[in-house]
Design a protein around this motif. Structure first.
Motif, PDB file in Angstrom:
ATOM      1  N   ARG A   1       0.838  -1.212   0.000  1.00 33.09           N
ATOM      2  CA  ARG A   1       0.000   0.000   0.000  1.00 33.09           C
ATOM      3  C   ARG A   1       0.873   1.263   0.000  1.00 33.09           C
ATOM      4  NH1 ARG A   1      -3.461  -2.750   3.835  1.00 33.09           N
ATOM      5  NH2 ARG A   1      -2.416  -1.611   5.513  1.00 33.09           N
ATOM      6  N   GLU A   2       1.970   1.211   0.797  1.00 31.32           N
ATOM      7  CA  GLU A   2       2.858   2.367   0.867  1.00 31.32           C
ATOM      8  C   GLU A   2       3.551   2.596  -0.470  1.00 31.32           C
ATOM      9  OE1 GLU A   2       6.699   3.554   3.525  1.00 31.32           O
ATOM     10  OE2 GLU A   2       5.017   2.599   4.579  1.00 31.32           O
ATOM     11  N   GLU A   3       3.908   1.518  -1.154  1.00 34.07           N
ATOM     12  CA  GLU A   3       4.545   1.643  -2.451  1.00 34.07           C
ATOM     13  C   GLU A   3       3.588   2.253  -3.468  1.00 34.07           C
ATOM     14  OE1 GLU A   3       6.859  -1.149  -5.757  1.00 34.07           O
ATOM     15  OE2 GLU A   3       6.069  -2.017  -3.883  1.00 34.07           O
ATOM     16  N   GLU A   4       2.327   1.823  -3.413  1.00 36.53           N
ATOM     17  CA  GLU A   4       1.338   2.398  -4.312  1.00 36.53           C
ATOM     18  C   GLU A   4       1.139   3.882  -4.025  1.00 36.53           C
ATOM     19  OE1 GLU A   4      -2.111   0.059  -3.736  1.00 36.53           O
ATOM     20  OE2 GLU A   4      -1.369  -1.693  -4.861  1.00 36.53           O
ATOM     21  N   GLU A   5       1.141   4.225  -2.732  1.00 36.37           N
ATOM     22  CA  GLU A   5       0.983   5.634  -2.360  1.00 36.37           C
ATOM     23  C   GLU A   5       2.162   6.454  -2.869  1.00 36.37           C
ATOM     24  OE1 GLU A   5       0.572   8.415   1.657  1.00 36.37           O
ATOM     25  OE2 GLU A   5       0.688   6.228   1.824  1.00 36.37           O
ATOM     26  N   ARG A   6       3.384   5.899  -2.773  1.00 34.94           N
ATOM     27  CA  ARG A   6       4.559   6.621  -3.263  1.00 34.94           C
ATOM     28  C   ARG A   6       4.479   6.836  -4.773  1.00 34.94           C
ATOM     29  NH1 ARG A   6       7.639   3.216   0.100  1.00 34.94           N
ATOM     30  NH2 ARG A   6       8.262   1.974  -1.724  1.00 34.94           N
ATOM     31  N   GLU A   7       4.054   5.777  -5.485  1.00 30.92           N
ATOM     32  CA  GLU A   7       3.980   5.894  -6.935  1.00 30.92           C
ATOM     33  C   GLU A   7       2.930   6.895  -7.375  1.00 30.92           C
ATOM     34  OE1 GLU A   7       3.275   1.968  -8.267  1.00 30.92           O
ATOM     35  OE2 GLU A   7       5.352   1.262  -7.950  1.00 30.92           O
ATOM     36  N   MET A   8       1.833   6.970  -6.633  1.00 29.09           N
ATOM     37  CA  MET A   8       0.759   7.895  -7.001  1.00 29.09           C
ATOM     38  C   MET A   8       1.082   9.328  -6.584  1.00 29.09           C
ATOM     39  SD  MET A   8      -2.591   5.603  -6.070  1.00 29.09           S
ATOM     40  CE  MET A   8      -3.687   6.953  -6.470  1.00 29.09           C
ATOM     41  N   ASP A   9       1.638   9.511  -5.377  1.00 32.00           N
ATOM     42  CA  ASP A   9       1.882  10.866  -4.852  1.00 32.00           C
ATOM     43  C   ASP A   9       3.131  10.825  -3.965  1.00 32.00           C
ATOM     44  OD1 ASP A   9       1.795  13.457  -4.050  1.00 32.00           O
ATOM     45  OD2 ASP A   9      -0.004  13.262  -2.806  1.00 32.00           O
ATOM     46  N   LEU A  10       4.321  10.928  -4.580  1.00 30.20           N
ATOM     47  CA  LEU A  10       5.570  10.878  -3.818  1.00 30.20           C
ATOM     48  C   LEU A  10       5.700  12.079  -2.886  1.00 30.20           C
ATOM     49  CD1 LEU A  10       8.300   9.591  -3.241  1.00 30.20           C
ATOM     50  CD2 LEU A  10       9.243  10.854  -5.198  1.00 30.20           C
ATOM     51  N   THR A  11       5.236  13.241  -3.357  1.00 34.29           N
ATOM     52  CA  THR A  11       5.333  14.447  -2.520  1.00 34.29           C
ATOM     53  C   THR A  11       4.490  14.312  -1.263  1.00 34.29           C
ATOM     54  OG1 THR A  11       5.671  15.770  -4.509  1.00 34.29           O
ATOM     55  CG2 THR A  11       5.083  16.944  -2.491  1.00 34.29           C
ATOM     56  N   GLY A  12       3.242  13.832  -1.426  1.00 37.81           N
ATOM     57  CA  GLY A  12       2.384  13.649  -0.257  1.00 37.81           C
ATOM     58  C   GLY A  12       2.923  12.597   0.686  1.00 37.81           C
ATOM     59  N   TRP A  13       3.433  11.481   0.133  1.00 31.58           N
ATOM     60  CA  TRP A  13       4.010  10.435   0.992  1.00 31.58           C
ATOM     61  C   TRP A  13       5.206  10.968   1.764  1.00 31.58           C
ATOM     62  CZ3 TRP A  13       8.943   8.423   0.901  1.00 31.58           C
ATOM     63  CH2 TRP A  13       9.155   7.288   1.692  1.00 31.58           C
ATOM     64  N   SER A  14       6.057  11.719   1.063  1.00 27.99           N
ATOM     65  CA  SER A  14       7.238  12.278   1.725  1.00 27.99           C
ATOM     66  C   SER A  14       6.838  13.257   2.826  1.00 27.99           C
ATOM     67  CB  SER A  14       8.124  12.977   0.692  1.00 27.99           C
ATOM     68  OG  SER A  14       9.228  13.584   1.312  1.00 27.99           O
ATOM     69  N   ARG A  15       5.768  14.078   2.546  1.00 29.83           N
ATOM     70  CA  ARG A  15       5.313  15.028   3.561  1.00 29.83           C
ATOM     71  C   ARG A  15       4.804  14.295   4.796  1.00 29.83           C
ATOM     72  NH1 ARG A  15       1.170  16.815   1.167  1.00 29.83           N
ATOM     73  NH2 ARG A  15       2.333  18.163  -0.273  1.00 29.83           N
TER      74      ARG A  15
END
Length: 726
Positions: A438-452
């Motif tokens: 799930r985290e990988e999918e989140e990174r692929e979709m929105d890296l900026t939001g995941w990083s924030r």
């Protein structure tokens, strides 16, 4: 780091032999005056007709030579030759007061022998220095030594600073000495300010402050020892004196210098680095075969240690299983005993009550569960073994069968526990893989939001850790609110109402710990108790930062919690740079930055070094305030600096900056330094001794016998304290 700022500490030089003096036959019957500059650091002597004096360190040592067992009397640099003599070294001076007259006598003996004087008495008039405002008993004992021991025909005392002024301001072609000026004499243990008008020292207005080169050198040594408390090499007083002379200077505006040095780059630019001697460690180079053999040996040792550790764990596990089996059997026999027999049996086994037994069984079961879970991680899945006696009724089994049945029940329980642990581990692994997906999918979709989100999580964890650290620091201060709350909690626990006061006085049982909530209270009041929450937060923080480093290109190692906690501030790093543990060269360096100006500033503010005295500028202003403006103008027009410390850079601009605001704008200030600050006092004495006035200012032997050693003649170059011979 700029290598140009690195200065290697000079190697100690071997003592040099004194220069040969003139043959004594030239002076045997000429009554040539003897000039003696009895300085705290350097002893200078010679005839008045000599171009320059003989000199050496003013120190003596009585030493017994080991090989011949003969007593030796060493003077000056000879003390440095024998290492054993340094411990016996003595100087005539104690600070700025002449006290050790045995040492003075030995120094005079050396000087007279060096000059070739071979007569029973010293048949030469003597001109000798003494400190400004010297104690009368010092002068009396010195006069007694010169007249009684050496039978000199006359003795004259003078102040070294005035004689240095005389050397630089009088020329025989100009007639009598009538120069004006303000003499600033920087000595070893003091600094004197002496006004001179019409060629006469106004000693009644002269002042002396108890700060000189020796105090400055000692102050620098203390600052270095404080800054480098674990320096591998012992820093000596002579080394700190060398650093004082070569690297320290006066600041025109000390506060401005400190503001400048607040910038780490400026501090780096202004620092001076002293490299102490060091020896590089020698590493024996090994061949590839030897390195391979050592690697194989270490691998074999590691394997043996792993086997021993595994064997030890297995033995402990078997022992715990046996202990658990025994305690379970003991608990099952409870129904076969009376209450009294049961309590006796528990006490025999080391338990106070049944609760202790249950707690031990629970602990053993938990330990076995953890051990089996750990083993299950590296254990292959095996088929379930058969336990045929587990389902057989007890009535159908004999005594041996019953024992085997209990054993099989325990084995089955252990197998089922390990299987359950494997299932839980697999479930955790599956959940972790799902979370990572799930985290990988989140990174692929929105890296900026995941990083924030990850950065916010990192910040929250860091704040939690900092808050715990702040609380621990606050608890260290007994006046803080946290410490007061802790004391209140302790006082509340002391009044625990779960045990009646009467029973507590009689030694009743302490009930603290009976409730689970007591553990939270204990952690709150015990600052030394390890926190499992903190360890969990640190592990979680490390995992978050590892993800950020792997996937966020803008996140660097400098933003991790480990780096931020270990990084020193830039200013502290510039003040004292840290070198790696194995860097022998770097760890034998001393970085001088703030100390370069702080030590010299103590001349103007002795209180910063712990000396209760007015500073040099305040003393000068107090002296000038005693004179009317015309005479004050004559004094400041020729401010004369003498003494070795006067050669430190920045002194003249600092005096200009200090005095200019307190004087009328139309009153010019001129500050000059002695041509040879170290020897001009002796040269001025030699010049004066060749004049006709010299014969009129000395105390003769007859006057000494009549008036005593404390009496002197009043003249322009001498102290004015004590009695005077008319």
């Amino acid at each position: 780091m700029d290598a140009l700022n690195i200065t290697h500490l000079p190697a100690p030089t071997s003592p040099s032999l004194p220069a040969p003096s003139e043959p004594y036959d030239y002076h045997r019957s000429a009554h040539t005056p003897l000039i003696i500059d009895n300085g705290s650091t350097t002893f200078r002597w010679g005839f008045a007709t000599s171009r320059s004096p003989q000199f050496g360190p003013n120190v003596i040592a009585k030493y017994k030579e080991r090989r011949t067992n003969k007593p030796l009397l060493l003077f000056g640099e000879g003390v440095e030759v024998e290492s054993g003599a340094k411990a016996q070294a003595r100087t005539p001076w104690e600070g700025d007061v002449l006290l050790n007259f045995d040492a003075l006598e030995n120094a005079l003996d050396y000087a007279f022998v060096n000059l070739g004087i071979d007569t029973p008495s010293v048949d030469h008039p003597v001109l000798m220095t003494e400190r400004l405002a010297s104690p009368l008993h010092s002068r009396s004992l010195t006069s007694e030594l010169m007249f009684e021991q050496y039978s000199v025909p006359s003795l004259t005392y003078c102040v070294d600073g005035v004689m240095s002024f005389y050397q630089n301001n009088w020329n025989a072609s100009q007639g009598p000495f009538t120069s004006d000026g303000l003499v600033l004499s920087f000595n070893t243990a003091s600094t004197s300010v002496i006004p001179v008008l019409n060629g006469k020292g106004i000693m009644s207005h002269a002042k002396r402050i108890p700060w000189g080169a020796s105090q400055a050198s000692e102050y620098l040594l203390k600052l270095i020892q404080l800054k480098y408390s674990s320096f591998p090499t012992r820093v000596t007083s002579s080394q700190s004196n060398w650093m004082l002379r070569n690297f320290c200077e006066f600041a025109t505006d000390y506060s401005s210098i400190l503001r400048t040095l607040k910038d780490p780059l400026q501090m780096r630019a202004h620092e001076r680095i002293v490299q102490f001697p060091f020896v590089l460690p020698t590493h024996e180079e090994k061949t590839e075969e030897e390195l391979a053999r050592l690697a194989e040996k270490r691998k074999e040792q590691g394997r043996k240690l792993q086997e021993m550790a595994a064997k030890t764990r297995m033995e402990k596990l078997v022992q715990k299983e046996n202990d658990l089996r025994y305690l379970l059997d003991l608990r099952e026999r409870r129904d076969d005993m009376s209450k009294r027999e049961w309590m006796i049996k528990l006490q025999e086994e080391g338990f106070d009550d049944e609760a202790g037994l249950e707690e031990t069984i629970k602990k053993l079961e938990g330990d076995l569960k953890k051990a089996r879970k750990k083993e299950a991680e590296g254990e292959d899945i095996v088929e379930e073994p058969s336990f045929p006696l587990v389902d057989v009724p007890d009535a159908e089994l004999d005594e041996e069968g019953l024992k085997e049945k209990k054993k099989q029940k325990l084995m089955k329980a252990g197998f089922e526990a390990r299987a359950r642990a494997r299932r839980e581990k697999e479930q955790e692994r599956a959940e972790k893989e799902l979370e990572e997906k799930r985290e990988e999918e989140e990174r692929e979709m929105d890296l900026t939001g995941w990083s924030r989100r990850m950065r916010q999580e990192q910040e929250a964890l860091i704040n939690k850790i900092k808050e715990r650290a702040r609380r621990r620091a606050a608890l260290g201060d007994r006046k803080s609110a946290a410490a007061q709350a802790r004391m209140k909690s302790i006082a509340t626990l002391a009044n625990d109402d779960r045990v009646p006061k009467k029973k507590r006085k009689g030694g009743g049982e302490d009930m603290f710990g009976a409730d689970d909530a007591d553990w939270a209270i204990y952690r709150k009041i015990n600052t030394a108790a390890p926190s499992s929450d903190e360890e969990e937060d640190l592990n979680q923080l490390a995992a978050v930062e590892e993800k950020l480093l792997a996937y966020d290109p803008t996140f660097t190692n400098q933003q991790t919690h480990a780096f931020m906690t270990t990084q020193r501030s830039a200013l502290v790093s510039a003040f004292r740079p840290l070198y790696e543990e194995g860097d022998v060269e770097g760890n034998t360096r001393i970085h001088l930055n703030v100390e370069r100006w702080r030590v010299c500033e103590a001349w103007f503010s002795p209180s910063m070094a712990g000396v209760d005295s007015a500073g040099l500028a305040e003393v000068i202003q107090n002296i000038l305030a005693r004179f009317p403006d015309p005479e004050k103008g004559r004094l400041v027009k020729n401010m004369f600096l003498t003494g070795s410390p006067s050669q430190l850079p920045g002194l003249i601009p600092r005096l200009h900056e200090t005095l200019r605001p307190n004087l009328p704008a139309e009153m010019p200030i001129q500050i000059v330094r002695a041509v040879d600050p170290a020897q001009d006092a002796w040269k001025g004495m030699a010049k004066f001794a060749t004049t006709e006035e010299f014969a009129k200012v000395g105390v003769t032997r007859q006057e000494y016998e009549e008036h005593g050693g404390e009496r002197i003649r009043r003249w322009w170059g001498a102290n004015w304290n004590g009695g005077f011979i008319p």
